[in-house]
Design an enzyme around this catalytic site. Structure first.
Site, PDB file in Angstrom:
ATOM      1  N   ARG A 165     -11.866   1.067  -4.531  1.00  0.00           N
ATOM      2  CA  ARG A 165     -11.324   2.428  -4.543  1.00  0.00           C
ATOM      3  C   ARG A 165     -12.374   3.370  -5.113  1.00  0.00           C
ATOM      4  O   ARG A 165     -13.017   3.050  -6.131  1.00  0.00           O
ATOM      5  CB  ARG A 165     -10.047   2.515  -5.396  1.00  0.00           C
ATOM      6  CG  ARG A 165      -8.809   1.914  -4.751  1.00  0.00           C
ATOM      7  CD  ARG A 165      -8.300   2.757  -3.556  1.00  0.00           C
ATOM      8  NE  ARG A 165      -7.127   2.171  -2.937  1.00  0.00           N
ATOM      9  CZ  ARG A 165      -7.132   1.312  -1.917  1.00  0.00           C
ATOM     10  NH1 ARG A 165      -8.290   0.921  -1.387  1.00  0.00           N
ATOM     11  NH2 ARG A 165      -6.016   0.858  -1.410  1.00  0.00           N
ATOM     12  N   ASP A 181     -17.318   1.879   0.841  1.00  0.00           N
ATOM     13  CA  ASP A 181     -16.351   2.109   1.926  1.00  0.00           C
ATOM     14  C   ASP A 181     -15.306   3.130   1.489  1.00  0.00           C
ATOM     15  O   ASP A 181     -14.450   3.509   2.284  1.00  0.00           O
ATOM     16  CB  ASP A 181     -15.679   0.767   2.274  1.00  0.00           C
ATOM     17  CG  ASP A 181     -14.742   0.863   3.472  1.00  0.00           C
ATOM     18  OD1 ASP A 181     -15.155   1.441   4.489  1.00  0.00           O
ATOM     19  OD2 ASP A 181     -13.597   0.382   3.378  1.00  0.00           O
ATOM     20  N   ASP A 214     -12.869 -10.908 -14.668  1.00  0.00           N
ATOM     21  CA  ASP A 214     -11.483 -10.574 -14.322  1.00  0.00           C
ATOM     22  C   ASP A 214     -10.693 -10.488 -15.601  1.00  0.00           C
ATOM     23  O   ASP A 214     -11.156 -10.941 -16.651  1.00  0.00           O
ATOM     24  CB  ASP A 214     -10.893 -11.628 -13.356  1.00  0.00           C
ATOM     25  CG  ASP A 214      -9.755 -11.054 -12.518  1.00  0.00           C
ATOM     26  OD1 ASP A 214      -8.747 -10.596 -13.109  1.00  0.00           O
ATOM     27  OD2 ASP A 214      -9.861 -11.049 -11.287  1.00  0.00           O
ATOM     28  N   ALA A 268     -11.361  -2.688   6.417  1.00  0.00           N
ATOM     29  CA  ALA A 268     -10.260  -3.550   6.873  1.00  0.00           C
ATOM     30  C   ALA A 268      -9.894  -3.302   8.335  1.00  0.00           C
ATOM     31  O   ALA A 268      -8.927  -3.878   8.836  1.00  0.00           O
ATOM     32  CB  ALA A 268      -9.029  -3.329   5.985  1.00  0.00           C
ATOM     33  N   HIS A 298     -13.817   4.252   4.797  1.00  0.00           N
ATOM     34  CA  HIS A 298     -12.654   3.422   4.458  1.00  0.00           C
ATOM     35  C   HIS A 298     -12.221   2.594   5.673  1.00  0.00           C
ATOM     36  O   HIS A 298     -11.055   2.600   6.073  1.00  0.00           O
ATOM     37  CB  HIS A 298     -11.495   4.290   3.946  1.00  0.00           C
ATOM     38  CG  HIS A 298     -10.565   3.527   3.034  1.00  0.00           C
ATOM     39  ND1 HIS A 298      -9.973   4.066   1.937  1.00  0.00           N
ATOM     40  CD2 HIS A 298     -10.137   2.224   3.066  1.00  0.00           C
ATOM     41  CE1 HIS A 298      -9.199   3.167   1.333  1.00  0.00           C
ATOM     42  NE2 HIS A 298      -9.300   2.031   2.013  1.00  0.00           N
ATOM     43  N   GLU A 322     -10.878  11.390  -0.430  1.00  0.00           N
ATOM     44  CA  GLU A 322     -10.939  10.987   0.984  1.00  0.00           C
ATOM     45  C   GLU A 322     -10.115  11.945   1.838  1.00  0.00           C
ATOM     46  O   GLU A 322      -8.946  12.181   1.498  1.00  0.00           O
ATOM     47  CB  GLU A 322     -10.434   9.558   1.139  1.00  0.00           C
ATOM     48  CG  GLU A 322     -11.350   8.573   0.422  1.00  0.00           C
ATOM     49  CD  GLU A 322     -10.977   7.099   0.622  1.00  0.00           C
ATOM     50  OE1 GLU A 322     -10.046   6.805   1.381  1.00  0.00           O
ATOM     51  OE2 GLU A 322     -11.637   6.267  -0.003  1.00  0.00           O
TER      52      GLU A 322
HETATM   53  N1  LIG Z   1     -11.736  -0.862   1.634  1.00  0.00           N
HETATM   54  C1  LIG Z   1     -10.572  -1.344   2.023  1.00  0.00           C
HETATM   55  O1  LIG Z   1     -10.108  -1.094   3.114  1.00  0.00           O
HETATM   56  C2  LIG Z   1      -9.816  -2.253   1.090  1.00  0.00           C
HETATM   57  C3  LIG Z   1      -9.149  -3.367   1.626  1.00  0.00           C
HETATM   58  C4  LIG Z   1      -8.508  -4.244   0.756  1.00  0.00           C
HETATM   59  C5  LIG Z   1      -8.475  -3.987  -0.593  1.00  0.00           C
HETATM   60  N2  LIG Z   1      -9.076  -2.860  -1.076  1.00  0.00           N
HETATM   61  C6  LIG Z   1      -9.043  -2.570  -2.517  1.00  0.00           C
HETATM   62  O2  LIG Z   1      -9.664  -3.653  -3.175  1.00  0.00           O
HETATM   63  C7  LIG Z   1      -8.855  -4.085  -4.259  1.00  0.00           C
HETATM   64  C8  LIG Z   1      -9.014  -5.570  -4.427  1.00  0.00           C
HETATM   65  O3  LIG Z   1      -8.444  -6.227  -3.302  1.00  0.00           O
HETATM   66  P1  LIG Z   1      -7.929  -7.738  -3.425  1.00  0.00           P
HETATM   67  O4  LIG Z   1      -7.237  -8.053  -2.158  1.00  0.00           O
HETATM   68  O5  LIG Z   1      -9.009  -8.638  -3.879  1.00  0.00           O
HETATM   69  O6  LIG Z   1      -6.859  -7.554  -4.602  1.00  0.00           O
HETATM   70  P2  LIG Z   1      -6.292  -8.644  -5.589  1.00  0.00           P
HETATM   71  O7  LIG Z   1      -5.097  -8.050  -6.224  1.00  0.00           O
HETATM   72  O8  LIG Z   1      -6.157  -9.958  -4.889  1.00  0.00           O
HETATM   73  O9  LIG Z   1      -7.454  -8.814  -6.700  1.00  0.00           O
HETATM   74  C9  LIG Z   1      -7.728  -7.841  -7.669  1.00  0.00           C
HETATM   75  C10 LIG Z   1      -8.283  -8.574  -8.895  1.00  0.00           C
HETATM   76  O10 LIG Z   1      -8.774  -7.587  -9.820  1.00  0.00           O
HETATM   77  C11 LIG Z   1      -8.434  -8.026 -11.124  1.00  0.00           C
HETATM   78  N3  LIG Z   1      -8.472  -6.926 -12.071  1.00  0.00           N
HETATM   79  C12 LIG Z   1      -7.538  -5.955 -12.268  1.00  0.00           C
HETATM   80  N4  LIG Z   1      -7.959  -5.090 -13.219  1.00  0.00           N
HETATM   81  C13 LIG Z   1      -9.166  -5.528 -13.632  1.00  0.00           C
HETATM   82  C14 LIG Z   1     -10.095  -5.075 -14.603  1.00  0.00           C
HETATM   83  N5  LIG Z   1      -9.861  -3.996 -15.342  1.00  0.00           N
HETATM   84  N6  LIG Z   1     -11.240  -5.769 -14.766  1.00  0.00           N
HETATM   85  C15 LIG Z   1     -11.501  -6.880 -14.040  1.00  0.00           C
HETATM   86  N7  LIG Z   1     -10.641  -7.363 -13.097  1.00  0.00           N
HETATM   87  C16 LIG Z   1      -9.502  -6.698 -12.904  1.00  0.00           C
HETATM   88  C17 LIG Z   1      -7.053  -8.644 -10.939  1.00  0.00           C
HETATM   89  O11 LIG Z   1      -6.704  -9.468 -12.031  1.00  0.00           O
HETATM   90  C18 LIG Z   1      -7.218  -9.392  -9.638  1.00  0.00           C
HETATM   91  O12 LIG Z   1      -7.669 -10.718  -9.837  1.00  0.00           O
HETATM   92  C19 LIG Z   1      -7.417  -3.652  -3.886  1.00  0.00           C
HETATM   93  O13 LIG Z   1      -6.634  -3.357  -5.026  1.00  0.00           O
HETATM   94  C20 LIG Z   1      -7.628  -2.429  -3.047  1.00  0.00           C
HETATM   95  O14 LIG Z   1      -7.549  -1.265  -3.843  1.00  0.00           O
HETATM   96  C21 LIG Z   1      -9.760  -2.002  -0.269  1.00  0.00           C
END
Ligand SMILES: NC(=O)c1ccc[n+]([C@@H]2O[C@H](COP(=O)([O-])OP(=O)(O)OC[C@H]3O[C@@H](n4cnc5c(N)ncnc54)[C@H](O)[C@@H]3O)[C@@H](O)[C@H]2O)c1
Length: 336
Positions: free
Chosen positions: A237, A261, A175, A288, A285, A266
Site C-alpha cells: 500500500r 505498484d 513479521d 494482481a 496498482h 491513487e
Molecule cells: N498490489 C496489489 O494489487 C496487492 C495485491 C495483494 C495484496 N496487496 C497488499 O499487500 C498486503 C499483503 O498481502 P498478503 O496477501 O501477503 O497479506 P497477508 O495478510 O497474508 O500478510 C500480511 C503479513 O504482514 C504482517 N504484518 C502486519 N503488520 C506488520 C508489521 N507492522 N510489521 C511486520 N509485519 C506485519 C502480518 O502479520 C502478515 O503476516 C495486503 O494487506 C494488501 O494491502 C496488494
C-alpha cells in the site's frame, strides 16, 4: 416467493464470479464510485461487493439498511472497509486471502530484475536511438544477494520461496506474528527484527497491510538504515512508504532504485516526485491483474457472499463470525 437478495456491486469483476453472484441474487451495479451515488444506490442491499476503491464506512453501511449481511472484498487488504463498524452492525466481511499471491510475488521480481538491470534507462536509450549507451550504466546480478521481506504472510512467503529457489538469495523476514516453521523452511528464511532486515538487505520488499502499525513505516529514518545501493519494492500500500523521502534518497544516491505498484494517493498526481524517473519502476496498482488472480478473487468472493446469503458460514471471514452473530442478534433482536 421471497424476494431474491440484492447484491450491490461497486465495480465489475471476472465473469466466472459474476455468474455465481447472478445465481445468488439480484445483482445491481453501481453507476459510479462517486460517494453520493454509492450512498443513494446501496439502499436495500443484502450484500456489497467491493474491489480496491470506494470507501465502505459506517455511513455507507447504514445507507444500505438493516438487511445488509455481508461485505465481500474482491482482493486482499481491507483498509478501505471500516471492519469494526461492520462487526458492530452484525455484518460479515469476507475477503480473498492468497488469491493473488503468485501474481504479486512475480510482480516483485519483475521490479527487482528490471531495476537491477536498469531497464527504464536502457529502454529509453534504445527508444531514443542511443544503442551504444548500452555500456554506460553497470547493472548487477540478483543471485546470492540478500532480500529483506517485511510482512511474511501469503505474498511474502511466495516471494521468499522464489528468492531462495530461483536466485539462491539469503532470505530475511520480519513479521509481528509467529510464522509456522514450515513456511520458514520452504523459503530458507530467517526471522530478524525490522532494523536488521533494512540494514542487511540488498532488496527490501514490503508485504504488510495498511494499518496504524505500518503507515509511514518506510520513512527517512528507515531509508537511512538501508544500504546505499539497496532496492526498495512496494507492492502493498502506498502510505506505507514516504514517497518524498524515497525521491530524496534516490537524488542523494542513498538508494539504487524503487519499484512500486501502489501510491500514497491513487491515481497519483501528474507531478508525482517518482513518476518518470529512470531509477524507478512504477505500475498502476496492477500487480494482481492477471487472469489467474482475477478468476480466484472473483470466484472466491462470490462463493462466500453466496454462502452468507444462504445462511451458511463463510469460508474466508475477515471479521469474527461469532462476534458478528452476537452483534446481529442484539441489534435485530431476532434470536437467530
Ligand atoms: N498490489 C496489489 O494489487 C496487492 C495485491 C495483494 C495484496 N496487496 C497488499 O499487500 C498486503 C499483503 O498481502 P498478503 O496477501 O501477503 O497479506 P497477508 O495478510 O497474508 O500478510 C500480511 C503479513 O504482514 C504482517 N504484518 C502486519 N503488520 C506488520 C508489521 N507492522 N510489521 C511486520 N509485519 C506485519 C502480518 O502479520 C502478515 O503476516 C495486503 O494487506 C494488501 O494491502 C496488494
Amino acid at each position: 416467493m421471497p424476494d431474491r437478495p440484492r447484491i450491490f456491486m461497486m465495480t465489475h469483476m471476472h465473469e466466472d464470479g459474476m455468474r455465481l453472484l447472478h445465481q445468488a441474487g439480484e445483482v445491481v451495479m453501481a453507476s459510479s464510485l462517486e460517494r453520493e451515488t454509492l450512498l443513494r444506490e446501496v439502499a436495500g442491499a443484502d450484500a456489497i461487493v467491493t474491489r480496491t476503491y470506494g470507501t465502505i464506512d459506517a455511513t455507507l453501511l447504514d445507507a444500505a439498511g438493516p438487511g445488509l449481511k455481508v461485505v465481500g472484498r474482491h482482493g486482499v487488504g481491507v483498509d478501505h472497509v471500516d471492519v469494526p463498524a461492520a462487526t458492530e452492525r452484525g455484518i460479515l466481511v469476507v475477503s480473498t486471502p492468497g488469491a493473488n499471491k503468485e501474481a504479486v510475488a512475480e510482480h516483485v521480481f519483475a521490479f527487482m530484475i528490471g531495476l537491477s538491470k536498469h531497464f527504464p534507462l536502457q529502454m529509453k536509450a534504445l527508444a531514443e536511438g542511443r544503442f551504444m549507451d548500452r555500456t554506460q550504466q553497470m547493472g548487477r546480478d540478483i543471485k546470492g544477494k540478500t532480500i529483506g521481506i517485511i510482512g511474511f504472510g501469503n505474498v511474502g512467503r511466495v516471494v521468499g520461496k522464489i528468492a531462495h529457489a530461483a536466485f539462491g538469495m539469503r532470505v530475511l523476514y520480519n513479521d509481528i506474528v509467529p510464522i509456522p516453521a514450515e513456511a520458514e523452511v520452504a523459503a530458507h528464511a530467517t526471522r530478524v527484527d525490522f532494523e536488521t532486515a533494512l540494514r542487511e538487505a540488498d532488496y527490501v520488499t514490503l508485504h504488510v497491510p495498511l494499518d496504524a502499525s505500518t503507515r509511514g513505516m518506510i520513512d527517512r529514518r528507515a531509508l537511512s538504515l538501508m544500504k546505499p545501493d539497496a532496492i526498495l519494492i512496494n507492492t502493498c500500500r502506498g502510505p506505507v512508504v514516504d514517497e518524498q523521502a524515497v525521491a530524496e534518497a534516490l537524488d542523494a544516491g542513498r538508494l539504487w532504485g524503487y519499484g512500486a505498484d501502489v501510491f500514497a494517493q491513487e491515481p497519483p498526481p501528474a507531478d508525482h516526485p517518482l513518476i518518470g524517473r529512470l531509477d524507478v519502476m512504477l505500475t498502476p496498482h496492477s500487480a494482481a491483474q492477471t487472469v489467474e488472480s482475477l478468476v480466484n478473487m472473483a470466484t472466491w468472493v462470490a462463493e462466500d457472499v453466496a454462502r452468507v446469503l444462504r445462511g451458511e458460514p463463510p469460508l474466508r471471514p475477515y471479521n469474527d463470525p461469532a462476534a458478528v452473530a452476537a452483534h446481529r442478534e442484539r441489534r435485530l433482536g431476532t434470536g437467530r
